[in-house]
Write a protein that holds these residues in place. Structure first.
Motif, short mmCIF file in Angstrom:
data_model
loop_
_atom_site.label_atom_id
_atom_site.label_comp_id
_atom_site.label_asym_id
_atom_site.label_seq_id
_atom_site.Cartn_x
_atom_site.Cartn_y
_atom_site.Cartn_z
N THR A 221 0.91 -0.97 -0.32
CA THR A 221 -0.10 -0.21 0.16
C THR A 221 0.79 0.89 0.03
OG1 THR A 221 -0.07 -0.35 2.59
CG2 THR A 221 -1.92 -0.71 1.10
N LYS A 222 2.34 1.34 0.31
CA LYS A 222 3.23 2.09 -0.17
C LYS A 222 4.74 2.21 0.58
CE LYS A 222 3.23 6.39 3.65
NZ LYS A 222 3.22 6.79 4.95
N THR A 223 5.70 3.27 -0.05
CA THR A 223 7.00 2.38 0.54
C THR A 223 7.33 4.07 0.45
OG1 THR A 223 7.09 3.37 -2.33
CG2 THR A 223 7.17 0.97 -1.46
N GLU A 224 8.69 3.77 1.23
CA GLU A 224 8.53 4.98 1.97
C GLU A 224 10.41 4.89 1.81
OE1 GLU A 224 7.85 7.55 5.76
OE2 GLU A 224 6.71 5.75 5.44
N ASN A 225 11.19 6.09 1.28
CA ASN A 225 12.34 6.00 1.12
C ASN A 225 12.56 6.66 2.56
OD1 ASN A 225 14.75 6.56 0.05
ND2 ASN A 225 14.56 7.88 -1.60
N LYS A 226 13.48 5.32 3.48
CA LYS A 226 14.52 5.64 4.95
C LYS A 226 15.78 6.33 4.79
CE LYS A 226 11.17 5.86 7.67
NZ LYS A 226 10.52 7.23 7.92
N GLY A 227 16.11 6.20 3.58
CA GLY A 227 18.17 6.22 3.59
C GLY A 227 17.86 6.09 2.04
N ARG A 228 19.38 6.50 2.02
CA ARG A 228 20.28 5.83 0.77
C ARG A 228 19.67 4.58 0.03
NH1 ARG A 228 24.10 3.74 -1.86
NH2 ARG A 228 25.26 4.01 0.34
N ILE A 229 20.40 3.52 1.21
CA ILE A 229 20.33 2.25 1.40
C ILE A 229 18.88 1.45 2.24
CG2 ILE A 229 22.20 1.61 -0.18
CD1 ILE A 229 23.40 0.71 3.18
N ASN A 230 18.04 2.67 2.54
CA ASN A 230 17.09 1.99 3.63
C ASN A 230 15.36 2.63 3.06
OD1 ASN A 230 16.01 0.48 5.61
ND2 ASN A 230 16.45 1.74 7.83
N LYS A 231 14.73 1.20 2.72
CA LYS A 231 13.35 1.41 2.21
C LYS A 231 12.38 0.10 2.83
CE LYS A 231 14.89 3.52 -1.66
NZ LYS A 231 16.68 3.49 -0.93
N ARG A 232 11.55 1.61 2.98
CA ARG A 232 9.74 1.21 4.01
C ARG A 232 8.83 0.32 2.90
NH1 ARG A 232 8.63 3.94 9.31
NH2 ARG A 232 10.19 2.36 9.97
N LEU A 233 8.32 -0.82 3.28
CA LEU A 233 7.13 -0.74 2.46
C LEU A 233 5.64 -1.59 3.53
CD1 LEU A 233 9.24 -3.34 0.57
CD2 LEU A 233 7.11 -3.62 0.10
N GLU A 234 5.29 -1.01 2.88
CA GLU A 234 3.42 -1.79 4.00
C GLU A 234 2.46 -1.89 3.45
OE1 GLU A 234 3.54 2.42 6.38
OE2 GLU A 234 2.08 1.77 5.68
N ILE A 235 2.27 -2.89 4.20
CA ILE A 235 1.87 -4.67 3.06
C ILE A 235 0.12 -4.53 3.72
CG2 ILE A 235 3.16 -5.68 2.12
CD1 ILE A 235 2.30 -7.57 4.62
N MET A 236 -0.90 -4.58 3.81
CA MET A 236 -2.07 -4.52 3.79
C MET A 236 -2.75 -6.40 3.76
SD MET A 236 -4.58 -2.87 5.32
CE MET A 236 -5.09 -0.70 5.00
#
Ligand SMILES: [Zn+2]
Length: 241
Positions: A221-236
């Motif tokens: 449902t969502k992705t977010e850039n939490k730094g150059r080599i850190n990515k957040r994924l949200e799932i539903m």
């Protein structure tokens, strides 16, 4: 003093009888429990504890685990030591948590197999979850690809096995080392392993379903850039029919 963690051997047990072994304020410790006390990104269970002579069932409003003992905080004057009680978890909440927790393992397994990157953190809620990966590139195409792969693994209905291994044996498995198993305290001699056969292997104390098909299906449902080599994924999670 030690609480027998019934959810470790069978996460589908939703009720048990147990004996009160300690009382501190509104908190009681039991010799056995079906309540997951929280931790590892999985929320603590909710539910009730009943015993003879109550006006109404006591709700478990908070939980914590200290050393080997699980404490249940009640909204009711606690029973005395030695009382036999019945603990019952909110099964809808727990089963939802088990599905979400298993969905995250599938996500980890897929991302590890496809891109060889590690998890850096995560949190679960009953119907959704987020997880951070040490990933540089997470473009639209990749997001669609990951979602397809995760849903294919759910469809494939892989079995999930839970067992313990002696510490040295667990440390010798290369796939486990990526989940930062080396951060486990040295006094832990037996490591609890959760394996989605053919997809994912983790050292883990939480509760999961028995087959990936039980997860139902997911959407990113969502992705977010939490730094150059850190990515957040949200799932539903899709709701079950
Ligand atoms: Zn897990």
């Amino acid at each position: 003093m030690k609480t027998k963690l019934l959810y470790h051997t069978n996460s589908f047990t939703y009720e048990c009888t147990a004996t009160v072994v300690a009382v501190e304020g509104d908190d009681i410790a039991l010799d056995a429990t079906v309540f997951y006390p929280g931790g590892g990104g999985q929320m603590a269970d909710r539910g009730t504890i009943t015993w003879p002579g109550q006006d109404y069932p006591a709700s478990v409003i908070a939980m914590h685990k200290r050393d080997e003992v699980v404490w249940h905080t009640l909204d009711y004057p606690p029973p005395s030591i030695g009382t036999e009680v019945v603990g019952t978890i909110d099964w809808d909440f727990r089963y939802q948590m088990m599905r979400t927790h298993t969905a995250l393992h599938i996500l980890c397994g897929v991302i590890w197999q496809e891109f060889g990157v590690q998890v850096t953190g995560g949190q679960m809620y009953p119907d959704r979850a987020r997880m951070d990966f040490a990933m540089e590139n997470l473009d639209k195409e990749r997001i669609v690809y990951i979602e397809e792969k995760v849903n294919a693994a759910i469809e494939a209905d892989y079995p999930i096995r839970v067992y313990s291994l002696p510490r040295e044996k667990a440390f010798a498995i290369p796939d486990l080392v990526r989940t930062k198993i080396n951060l486990l305290p040295p006094e832990i001699e037996e490591i609890r392993i959760v394996e989605i056969v053919g997809l994912d292997l983790q050292a883990d104390g939480g509760t999961h379903v028995n087959h990936t098909h039980e997860v139902g299906g997911i959407h990113i449902t969502k992705t977010e850039n939490k730094g150059r080599i850190n990515k957040r994924l949200e799932i539903m999670l899709d709701s079950l029919q």
